[in-house]
Every structure is written in C-alpha cells, then in structure tokens.
Design an enzyme around this catalytic site. Structure first.
Site, PDB file in Angstrom:
ATOM      1  N   HIS A 391     -23.061  -0.446   1.143  1.00  0.00           N
ATOM      2  CA  HIS A 391     -22.481  -1.523   1.933  1.00  0.00           C
ATOM      3  C   HIS A 391     -21.042  -1.821   1.510  1.00  0.00           C
ATOM      4  O   HIS A 391     -20.128  -1.895   2.327  1.00  0.00           O
ATOM      5  CB  HIS A 391     -23.347  -2.786   1.804  1.00  0.00           C
ATOM      6  CG  HIS A 391     -22.830  -3.946   2.592  1.00  0.00           C
ATOM      7  ND1 HIS A 391     -21.997  -4.895   2.048  1.00  0.00           N
ATOM      8  CD2 HIS A 391     -22.992  -4.281   3.887  1.00  0.00           C
ATOM      9  CE1 HIS A 391     -21.695  -5.775   2.986  1.00  0.00           C
ATOM     10  NE2 HIS A 391     -22.287  -5.428   4.105  1.00  0.00           N
ATOM     11  N   CYS A 698     -20.433  12.166  11.563  1.00  0.00           N
ATOM     12  CA  CYS A 698     -20.035  10.785  11.278  1.00  0.00           C
ATOM     13  C   CYS A 698     -20.378  10.396   9.846  1.00  0.00           C
ATOM     14  O   CYS A 698     -20.160   9.280   9.425  1.00  0.00           O
ATOM     15  CB  CYS A 698     -20.664   9.810  12.270  1.00  0.00           C
ATOM     16  SG  CYS A 698     -22.453   9.860  12.264  1.00  0.00           S
TER      17      CYS A 698
HETATM   18  C1  PEP Z   1     -25.296   9.491   7.507  1.00  0.00           C
HETATM   19  O1  PEP Z   1     -26.449   9.460   7.077  1.00  0.00           O
HETATM   20  O2  PEP Z   1     -24.484  10.375   7.233  1.00  0.00           O
HETATM   21  C2  PEP Z   1     -24.814   8.401   8.374  1.00  0.00           C
HETATM   22  C3  PEP Z   1     -23.623   8.469   8.937  1.00  0.00           C
HETATM   23  O3  PEP Z   1     -25.623   7.317   8.516  1.00  0.00           O
HETATM   24  P1  PEP Z   1     -25.722   6.140   7.441  1.00  0.00           P
HETATM   25  O4  PEP Z   1     -24.678   6.385   6.411  1.00  0.00           O
HETATM   26  O5  PEP Z   1     -25.520   4.878   8.172  1.00  0.00           O
HETATM   27  O6  PEP Z   1     -27.117   6.304   6.932  1.00  0.00           O
END
Ligand code: PEP
Ligand code: MG
Length: 749
Positions: A391, A698
C-alpha cells in the site's frame, strides 16, 4: 458532593477530578473562555461501585486475569463493563447529574461532550490520556446519565487494563472522573501551538477549518495555516488551503461540501490576534508552550483543551545528534523516488494521523487507506514492512511522495521529532538534513517534446482524487490498471456491510462517483477498471470488517474474482456502477478481472455483467494474467471471449517463485525477471497475439526499463507504468521500437 463545577476546581483537585478537568478549571481561573461544564468526580465512581456491590467482583476478576491471554482479557473486560452498565446508579448521584445538566443548559437541552478523566492516587493522570472513552454530541438527561456510566465502564477496556498492568499500576488505585461540558457549535475551529513545536521559538502556529474540529483532528481536511511571530507581533504567513468540506452538527455530525467557500481564508486578522493573546496567557500561566484546541462560535473564541507540547525537548536533543548528520539510520526498498528532509512522525494507527503536518516524514509499520490524508501532507513515507507493491509503495508513487518501505524497524529506530533525510530512490534514511541537489529535488516529470510510440504507454491509478493531476502530468495513453480496492478500503465501512445493511444503492453511488473521477480525468482515453482485489487482512481493518475470516496466508486466500463470485452481490454492485457510467457515455471504460485461474470464473463473471445490463460488446473486457495457472491455460481462457489480458507480474512472480511479495525477509528472492516468470510472460503474449487478444502489463515490472524493452520486442500492445515512471518508460519504448524498425530495415537490405 458527586458533582463539581469546572469553575470551582483547580490543579490541587487532580486526585479527585483528574488532570483534564483540573486543567480546564485552571484556565477558567485566569479568565480563559472555556465552555462551561461540571465534573462527576472520581470519588463518585468509587462510591458507585461500593454501593452497587461491584467492587469485590470487579477486582476479583482482575486479580485472576492473565492479561497476556487476549481472549481472557477481552472476556474479563466485557464482563466488567456489562456489570457496570447493568447496575443502577444510586438515586442521589443520578439526581445530582440531572440537576447539573439542567443548570448547564439553563433549563434547555444542550449538546454536551462527556469525557473521561482518569486519575491515579498521588499521581497526575497524564499517562492515562486518551485511554478512556469520550462521547460528543450527547443531548438529554437520560443520555448524559447513560454516557457517564459508559465512561465509567471504559476504565476497564482491554487496552486500559493491559496498560495498567504493564505500567505497574494497581487497578484499585486508579479511578475515573467524568467531565460533562457544553459543546461549542463551532463555525470555525482548529489547533494552535503557542510556540514553535520543535525549536520552542515564540512563533505561534495556528491551523483552522470551517465547522467542527473533528475535520482537522481526524486529518480529513487540509486546514489553513497561520504563522505568527509573537516577538515582532506580525503575521508571517497565511497559507490558505482548499477545504473541501466542513463537519457540522445536525442530529449527529454531518459533512457539508464547501465548494468555492472552501477556498476562503478561515481566520480574520482579529481572530488570529485574539487566539495568539489567549495562547500567550495560557503559556505564561503554565510556564510551558501549549498545544491548544480552540473553537469560534459567533464572536466568541473558546479554548476547548490545552496541554503542554512534548516535542520540544526531543527537538533539542536532535540538535546535538545533528552533528552526526549523514549517518545511515535505515536501509529498505526505494519504493517511490525523490529526496525529502523532515521531522519524523510515528503513526501507530489512523488515530495518530493528525500528528502529521505538512512536510513531516510519516513513519508507520505499514500504511492503511485511512492514512492517505496524512500521506498527502507528508514529504516522505517510511515503513517497517512491505515490498514494492505494498500500500505505502503504490500510494506514494501516485502522490509523488518519496518512500522507503520494508526497513524492518523504522518505527523503533526513528523517534518523533527527529530530523531525517529520506532517499526514496536508493531506499536510505539518513540522520539530519542533507543537502538536496536541484536535479534530485524535481518530482514531477516535464515533457519537453511529445514522444509518440506505437506501443501505448498507460498509467496505473488507485486514488481517484489524484487522477486529474496524474493525467495532466504524465499525458499517459490511458489507465492500464485502476485498482479500485484502495478507494473502497477508505470508505466509511466494509462493502459487504453496506450490502447487509440494505444500503447497496448508497454503495453503488459511492463507487460510481469515484470511478467517474478517473474516467473523466482521462476521457476519451481508455481506463481499465479492475474489479475488487483486496486481501482479508486489509478488509479486517475497516469498520464492519470484524467478520473477515482470519487466514494463514491472505495472499493465497479469499481475494480477487473468486471472492466476488462467492459474494456475488458485490460483483453485481460493481457492475451496476459500471453500467451507470456507460449509460452516461463513458464508453472509454474497460473491465478487468483479477486473479483468474479457470475459464469458469470468466464465464460466471460475464454472466453477472450481462445480467446487470453491461453491454460487453461496446467496451473492453479482459483479465489479469497473474497466476501461473492463467498463463499455462491461456488458450482456454481466451475461448471464453476476452478482448485483452494484462500481465500482473507482482502476483505472477510471488506465485511462481513462492515468495510472499510483502514479506521483506524474502524480498531478495523476489525477481520479476526470473527465467520461469519470463517464460510464462513470453508464452502468454505469443498465444494472445495468435488469437488477436490485446496484451498489456500493469505489474511493477511494467515500470522497469529492462523488462519493458524485452516486452516491446515480444510485441506487447501496451505498458501501464506507475505515475513517476511514465515518461521514462515512454522513452524506453520509443528507443526499443526504433531499434526494431532499424533492424528490420537492415534485414531488408
Ligand atoms: C499484479 O499482481 O501485478 C497487479 C498489478 O495487481 P496487484 O499488484 O494489485 O495485485
Ligand atoms: Mg495482482
């Protein structure tokens, strides 16, 4: 006499009325305008437990108690508090309280605050501050009597019992007085340091908001700041903030949006002068700089509370330590780049966030969504726990605030008021103020000549309020990941609680409004909204989150789409909010499903979306590939009908390498470029391309130049980076594309 008027008590009464009440009495004595009130003194509490035959029972339970056994502690606390609330208050005591309340309101029912003021025999009560309950906005005789009893009971909260045992107090030696004080219907309110809180210089600092003080104490609204030089008798600075809303009292507290009025200055020169004068009087009386809470109703300036500033001494010690400036205090992960110097503020829970002032260094075990208002004020963030995708890391990057995470022991090594320099790039925290070079000080990216790339370069968003700024500063080609859980975790209660309370419509409205902010900021560029993905341990911290299951490993648990399918009403709520946005013309949105492991999950989510009327044929509909399962059966997932996939390398790496992404003890093993992870990525992109499914990334690796170069070579369609990396990634993509074209040309020759 069970009841004493505040105007009749002073510091000699601390043993019977507690420090809080004695302090207010002292202020009245020097003619400081304090809201009127009375005290139900500590002897009355003892009298009550004697006459209600509770004394032996209470102390009998406490004597046998092992406070280290949390369950036992909670049970004992509950039992005692129940006994107190069930017991009848002796008539004579009750009569006195009712009579005093009537007198306080001159016969009218006025709003009062009912505050606990714990006392220990022969000891000032300072150490108990904030441990017992306070009730605001109490009205009516019956309610006042009830709340007095509840405050008495709060002497036995698990925390208060534990604290006394820890500090070696005998329970029997501690009693409690209750202050019942008229509430000011504040038009303006705030806090004031009568002298500078660090240097101790005669510089008075006032923070002010419109309406009730809860907005400022809870850190909900950025206040105006006024700096007044008491020696030169001059206002040095008036920083006017945009105060988005105020809190007013109307049958409980209510938020009122301020619009244009929020941009106005709160305090007039005269009001500042009056506050400074009162502050000086109080400081002179106690002989020590004070931290004062004040409120203005009509023409009257009230002082609501005053206590000595405790940070000054620490600051002086700090000056000596500064001789060692430059010493490395901590090492962690550089999670958000930039350098910052400031004073440390340790934040244990969201209750402490008001401590964090503009420019401070926020230090916490781990940040939570409740802390975001303080994170916005901080010049840097340092945490004990967490990895690059925790976070603290995600939010700091979005806010453009330098951050160092996973230091293991920042909350122990750093002390409130200490001056430190944080290097969010290298992941270092140094003692004292280091020189900050001009180049490194630059936080936002400036785009000189626009670079156009064939591969789209998008940005990740999780705070809707930051979307507009991010859109402007990065000029990204859209949002490749809108993590909605951050905004949901900062709502007033748990999403399922809204649903259970029959408030699904309210919930839909709330998330719809937040989503709209992002869609609007980027319109007409695409925004891929990801359905909720938060682990149970994060949900548990929310109001109404008590029923969250306790999981051994939340990362492998009830999160992502599997949870939304189990709690289908929630998925429906998300879809209804999305439909509402599409109906309004926001067809720039896309839906992305997290943590997929089987075709059936996609099928079921699709069915819900269609049943809720979401026109999937008009928008992008896709999935995250963030489990080895998804990467290995991508062909089967594609068959369900998806427009795109996005590589979630954060989870993909943790699930492939068996490394908890938030566990700093194994962070050295966490490698998104591990050959196994890269193989899964290559496979996914290759097969998606064969089937005409768009590919994107992402995860954090989408912000790493060396990974992005490789992905461009593999033919990825878009890359979604963190806000601070968009420009850099754009350059990397442009260079990689150029190289590919040149190579192709060379091969043609
Ligand atoms: C990931 O797992 O790479 C992702 C982008 O999702 P999060 O970081 O929100 O789990
Ligand atoms: Mg993920």
């Amino acid at each position: 006499m069970p009841v004493l008027w505040l105007s009749d008590v002073d510091k000699n009464d601390i043993p019977v009325v507690g420090g809080k009440a004695a302090n207010l009495g002292e202020l009245l004595r020097i003619e400081i305008p304090v809201p009127e009130g009375f005290v139900v003194d500590a002897r009355t509490f003892r009298d009550f437990i004697n006459r209600a035959n509770l004394k032996d029972k209470i102390y009998g339970i406490l004597q046998k108690l092992n406070v280290e056994n949390t369950e036992e502690l909670n049970r004992a606390s509950e039992e005692i508090r129940k006994m107190i609330s069930k017991a009848r208050m002796p008539d004579d005591i009750e009569k006195e309280i009712r009579k005093a309340y009537k007198e306080l309101g001159n016969g009218k029912e006025v709003y009062v605050a009912v505050r606990s003021s714990a006392t220990a025999e022969d000891l000032p009560d300072a150490s108990f501050a904030g441990q017992q309950d306070t009730y605001l906005n109490v009205k009516g005789e019956d309610e006042v009597v009830n709340k007095v009893k509840e405050c008495w009971g709060s002497l036995f909260t698990p925390r208060a019992i534990y604290y006394r045992v820890q500090k070696g107090f005998r329970h029997e030696d501690v009693s409690i007085a209750i202050v019942v004080q008229k509430m000011v219907n504040s038009e303006k309110s705030g806090v004031m340091f009568t002298s500078h809180p660090v240097t101790g210089d005669k510089i008075c600092i006032i923070e002010a908001v419109f309406g009730l003080g809860e907005a400022i104490v809870g850190g909900l609204v950025t206040p105006d700041t006024y700096v007044y030089d008491r020696t030169k008798k001059k206002l040095l600075e008036a920083k006017i903030a945009d105060k988005k809303f105020m809190i007013v009292r109307r049958n409980g507290n209510e938020r009122v949006e301020l619009g244009e009025k929020g941009k106005e200055r709160v305090l007039s020169d005269n009001e500042i002068k009056r506050l400074v004068d009162l502050g000086e009087l109080i400081e002179d009386h106690y002989g020590k700089p004070q931290d004062v809470e004040w409120a203005i109703e009509g023409e009257t300036v009230y002082i609501v509370q005053s206590r000595p500033i405790t940070t000054i001494k620490e600051a002086k010690e700090e000056k000596i330590e500064l001789e060692e400036a430059g010493k490395i205090l901590l090492k962690g992960l550089g999670a958000s780049p930039g350098l910052a110097v400031g004073e440390v503020r340790i934040v244990q829970s969201e209750k402490d966030i008001s401590k964090v002032r503009e420019g401070d260094i926020l230090v916490a075990v781990m940040t939570t969504p409740d802390m975001v208002p303080a994170m916005k004020r901080a010049s840097a963030i340092v945490t004990d726990e967490g990895g690059m995708t925790c976070h603290a890391a995600i939010v700091s990057r979005e806010l453009g605030v330098p951050a160092v995470v996973g230091t293991k022991n920042a909350t122990e090594v750093l002390k409130d008021g200490m001056v430190v320099t944080v290097d969010g790039e290298k992941g270092m925290v140094y003692l004292g103020k280091l020189e900050i070079g001009k180049k490194e000080e630059m936080k936002s990216v400036s785009v000189s000549a626009p670079i156009i790339t064939a591969t789209e370069v998008k940005v990740n968003i999780s705070l809707p309020d930051a979307a507009e700024k991010v859109a402007k500063e990065t000029n990204a080609d859209g949002v490749g990941l809108f993590r909605i859980e951050h905004m949901i975790l900062s709502l007033e209660k748990h999403p399922m609680k809204f649903i259970k309370d029959g408030e699904i419509e309210k919930y839909i409205e709330l998330i719809y409004n937040e989503m709209k902010k992002v869609l609007k900021a980027f319109y007409p560029k695409p925004v891929w909204i990801r359905t909720i993905d938060a682990p149970t341990d994060e949900f548990r911290a929310m109001k109404g989150g008590e029923d969250e299951p306790i999981e051994t490993n939340p990362m492998l648990g009830f999160r992502g789409l599997r949870r939304d399918l189990a709690e289908e009403m929630h998925l429906r709520a998300e879809m209804r909010a999305i439909k509402k946005l599409i109906d309004e013309g926001y067809t720039n949105l896309g839906i992305m499903l997290p943590l997929i492991v089987s075709p059936e999950e996609i099928r079921r989510a699709k069915k819900v979306a269609l049943e809720e009327g979401v026109p999937l044929d008009q928008i992008d509909f896709g999935i995250m590939v963030e489990t080895p399962a998804a990467a290995l059966i991508i062909e089967d997932l594609i068959k369900e009908g998806i427009d795109f996939i996005s590589l979630g390398t954060n989870d993909l790496t943790q699930y492939t390498l068996a490394v908890d992404r938030n566990n700093e003890n194994v962070a050295y093993l966490y490698d998104e470029t591990h050959p196994a992870v890269m193989k899964l990525i290559e496979r996914t992109i290759k097969i998606c391309k064969e089937h005409g499914v768009k590919t994107s990334i992402c995860g954090q690796a989408g912000s790493y130049p060396h990974v992005v170069e490789k992905l461009v070579e593999l033919g990825i369609d878009s890359v979604s980076a963190n806000p601070d990396m968009v420009q850099k990634i754009r350059e990397v993509v442009a260079r990689a594309e150029k190289r590919i074209i040149l190579e192709k040309l060379r091969n043609l020759k």
